[in-house]
Design a protein around this motif. Structure first.
Motif, PDB file in Angstrom:
ATOM      1  N   PRO A 567       0.828  -1.268   0.165  1.00 46.04           N
ATOM      2  CA  PRO A 567      -0.012   0.100  -0.011  1.00 46.04           C
ATOM      3  C   PRO A 567       0.874   1.189   0.108  1.00 46.04           C
ATOM      4  O   PRO A 567       0.360   2.257  -0.460  1.00 46.04           O
ATOM      5  N   ASP A 568       2.048   1.222   0.512  1.00 48.76           N
ATOM      6  CA  ASP A 568       2.799   2.456   0.490  1.00 48.76           C
ATOM      7  C   ASP A 568       4.266   2.269  -0.597  1.00 48.76           C
ATOM      8  O   ASP A 568       5.229   3.010  -0.208  1.00 48.76           O
ATOM      9  N   GLY A 569       3.841   1.192  -1.264  1.00 50.67           N
ATOM     10  CA  GLY A 569       5.250   0.764  -2.123  1.00 50.67           C
ATOM     11  C   GLY A 569       5.218   1.879  -3.346  1.00 50.67           C
ATOM     12  O   GLY A 569       4.533   2.471  -3.533  1.00 50.67           O
ATOM     13  N   ALA A 571       4.931   1.475  -6.444  1.00 49.65           N
ATOM     14  CA  ALA A 571       3.804   1.299  -7.420  1.00 49.65           C
ATOM     15  C   ALA A 571       2.637   2.076  -6.932  1.00 49.65           C
ATOM     16  O   ALA A 571       1.913   2.878  -7.878  1.00 49.65           O
ATOM     17  N   ALA A 572       2.230   1.968  -5.460  1.00 49.27           N
ATOM     18  CA  ALA A 572       1.304   2.866  -5.124  1.00 49.27           C
ATOM     19  C   ALA A 572       1.457   4.177  -5.011  1.00 49.27           C
ATOM     20  O   ALA A 572       0.512   4.972  -5.460  1.00 49.27           O
ATOM     21  N   GLN A 573       2.752   4.597  -4.793  1.00 48.03           N
ATOM     22  CA  GLN A 573       3.356   6.128  -4.769  1.00 48.03           C
ATOM     23  C   GLN A 573       2.995   6.629  -6.369  1.00 48.03           C
ATOM     24  O   GLN A 573       2.396   7.727  -6.430  1.00 48.03           O
ATOM     25  N   ALA A 574       3.241   6.025  -7.106  1.00 48.88           N
ATOM     26  CA  ALA A 574       3.210   6.447  -8.532  1.00 48.88           C
ATOM     27  C   ALA A 574       1.792   6.576  -8.948  1.00 48.88           C
ATOM     28  O   ALA A 574       1.445   7.636  -9.622  1.00 48.88           O
ATOM     29  N   ARG A 575       0.970   5.549  -8.457  1.00 50.67           N
ATOM     30  CA  ARG A 575      -0.585   5.871  -8.789  1.00 50.67           C
ATOM     31  C   ARG A 575      -1.116   6.948  -8.316  1.00 50.67           C
ATOM     32  O   ARG A 575      -1.892   7.997  -8.925  1.00 50.67           O
TER      33      ARG A 575
END
Length: 586
Positions: A567-569, A571-575
């Protein structure tokens, strides 16, 4: 009398070694289970990935399992895919791309030059001659790089093992050596090599033995952690200061250690960090294979880079050549003025914007200084990079109509008839050191790397690397000086003629391994969560070298893979960043 004294010294050293080596280490050192960092980097945020942790700390020096890790890949495929841009297609950048592609990510590389390889680059001139930017030797402790070469299929076919001898060539053709060939392995093989070397006189051998006998190397034989911790604490003094403190002689420095120091970092013992020198000799003392040398059968492009390029292309990694990074596009926090996120990079003269979820700057020291935005220097980690310095070098290649390093048979020296490929030419097939030339290390590539450097009907192709003492001279003068100095150490070569030459100057090459530099080396993960660094200057427990670049590439990939999901990875940051940008646009 001389022979008796030399043998007595050898026996004394071997006896001392035996007294300090426990039985468990006499048949190979046990692996040390630790990931302790040096005090200079321990204050920075820790590594996230287990893979990166294994590349630092005392265990990383002895851990041969690192070869399997490099050979087998990251061993993990991320659940979420990142779009990753890598600035720089040297070893570090390409190796990071290998792992990230295997972990399931879309990867694209941008390289300013018309070829890959960074400081290990090679290319052909208009006449088909292979040109290099340095002399590249593979030490036996290059576990990570060997793993990469096995993974790409280039290890067994493209490397040639040399005799376990380090040869010094002196004025008048007199040879000295460190002959590690011995029935018993390290540390005894190394101790007897230093005891028997012809490169030092008896008095210097004695003082050399006294200083090495009181060094961290001896402690490491029974307490590797303790010995390595002592080495880490020696970054603020020069090797000369350390060596002469407790018995080391100036003669040993002048006749042997200076050549080794120049070969490692293009600095003499009066300027190179004691930590840098003792790091490599710690490995020589513990691992028999560490001092075994290999050289490529041909050029770095063919033997090292082409297999990596194929590996990447098979995984749809795009490599853009002649593609300079003009800017790193990033967000700024309105309140603090600090950079918070990288959006992508601008490439080429038209500054085309390429958007990425994650960006890696896989550059050398001058490259990263040029690319980093000024705003990044507000973070001490980035600002520290500007304390790192580099050394200039000049690589001189000279081809002759005979065999330069053949000292014993003048007829054989002049004979270039027939097929003398595959190392069948006359002379010394190994890396050579000298304290009587301005090029501390050199080799006859027609012998050591004949696959692409031997030419039928021609003789030696000497490749010599000059340090900063000579780089201000013209290319013509450097070639003339190289030939003159070769004639000085190989007198019979005066009868030979130069048939071709080339000079490549690098105004800024390796980072300068002077005192007090280690604390300025940055880790691969940075305060900007989706921006990473790679390159042999970044923090890894090795020197600025091919192995150091390989380690950094594997480490940065491990750090990204460990941060990609969740959730804080990344990929999630990019979204979240894209959603925020879309909202602001609306």
């Amino acid at each position: 009398m001389v022979r008796f004294q030399s043998v007595a010294i050898a026996s004394l050293l071997c006896g001392v070694a035996g007294a300090f080596v426990p039985a468990s280490l006499r048949h190979g050192p046990a692996l040390v289970q630790t990931t302790k960092l040096s005090s200079t980097t321990a204050e920075a945020p820790g590594f996230t990935s287990e893979g990166a942790k294994k590349q630092v700390g005392n265990d990383s020096f002895l851990n041969q399992d690192l070869m399997a890790r490099a050979q087998n890949g990251p061993g993990k495929k991320n659940q979420e895919k990142l779009k990753i841009g890598i600035v720089g297609a040297g070893l570090a950048g390409m190796i990071a791309a290998m792992d990230l592609a295997d972990a399931g990510h879309d990867v694209e590389l941008f390289e300013i030059r018309p070829f890959v390889g960074g400081k290990v680059s090679s290319w052909k001139d208009k006449d088909g001659n292979h040109i290099e930017m340095g002399l590249h030797v593979f030490f036996g402790c290059y576990y990570n790089l060997f793993g990469i070469m096995k993974r790409t299929g280039g290890f067994d076919e493209n490397l040639r093992v040399k005799q376990h001898i380090h040869t010094f060539v002196n004025e008048g053709g007199k040879l000295g050596s460190l002959d590690f060939q011995f029935p018993i392995g390290a540390p005894v093989s190394g101790l007897q090599a230093f005891a028997k070397t012809e490169q030092l006189g008896l008095e210097d051998k004695f003082h050399n033995a006294v200083r090495l006998g009181t060094s961290p190397i001896v402690r490491a034989l029974v307490d590797f952690d303790g010995g390595m911790d002592m080495v880490r604490d020696l970054d603020d003094i020069t090797f000369t200061e350390w060596f002469t403190q407790l018995g080391g002689s100036r003669g040993s420095l002048d006749r042997m250690w200076d050549a080794i120091a120049y070969a490692l970092g293009f600095l003499d013992c009066d300027n190179i960090s004691a930590r840098a020198m003792l790091t490599i000799f710690m490995l020589f003392a513990i691992r028999t294979e560490a001092s075994v040398l290999r050289m490529l059968d041909g050029s770095p492009q063919t033997g090292l880079h082409d297999p990596i390029i194929k590996y990447l292309e098979d995984r749809n990694v795009k490599i853009n050549l002649r593609s300079a990074c003009r800017d790193i596009v990033h967000d700024i926090d309105e309140e603090t003025g600090l950079p918070t996120r990288v959006r992508g990079v601008k490439i080429g003269p038209d500054e085309t914007f390429h958007e990425f979820d994650t960006v890696i700057a896989a550059l050398d020291v001058p490259g990263i200084k040029k690319v980093l935005p000024e705003s990044f220097r507000q973070y001490p980690m980035f600002d520290n990079i500007y304390n790192l310095d580099t050394v200039p070098i000049a690589t001189v290649q000279v081809r002759f109509d005979g065999w330069v390093t053949e000292l014993n048979d003048e007829v054989r020296m002049m004979d270039v008839s027939g097929d003398q490929s595959d190392g069948k030419g006359a002379g010394i097939d190994n890396l050579l050191y000298s304290v009587d030339t301005e090029f501390s290390c050199f080799a006859d590539l027609a012998l050591t790397s004949p696959g692409e450097y031997y030419k039928k009907g021609e003789g030696s192709l000497i490749q010599a690397v000059f340090d900063e003492r000579a780089t201000s001279r013209s290319e013509e003068q450097l070639v003339e000086d190289c030939i003159k100095q070769l004639n000085n150490v190989f007198p019979s070569s005066r009868k030979l003629n130069c048939t071709w030459s080339n000079v490549v100057k690098l105004g800024q090459s390796l980072y300068r391994e002077k005192t007090g530099q280690d604390k300025f080396r940055p880790k691969q993960a940075t305060p900007i969560s989706n921006f990473f660094l790679a390159g042999s200057y970044t923090y890894q427990d090795y020197l600025d070298s091919m192995e150091g670049a390989t380690r950094s590439g594997l480490m940065v990939a491990d750090e990204i893979i460990a941060r990609a999901d969740g959730p804080d990875g990344l990929a999630a940051q990019a979204r979240a960043a894209k959603a925020s940008g879309a909202t602001q646009a609306a």
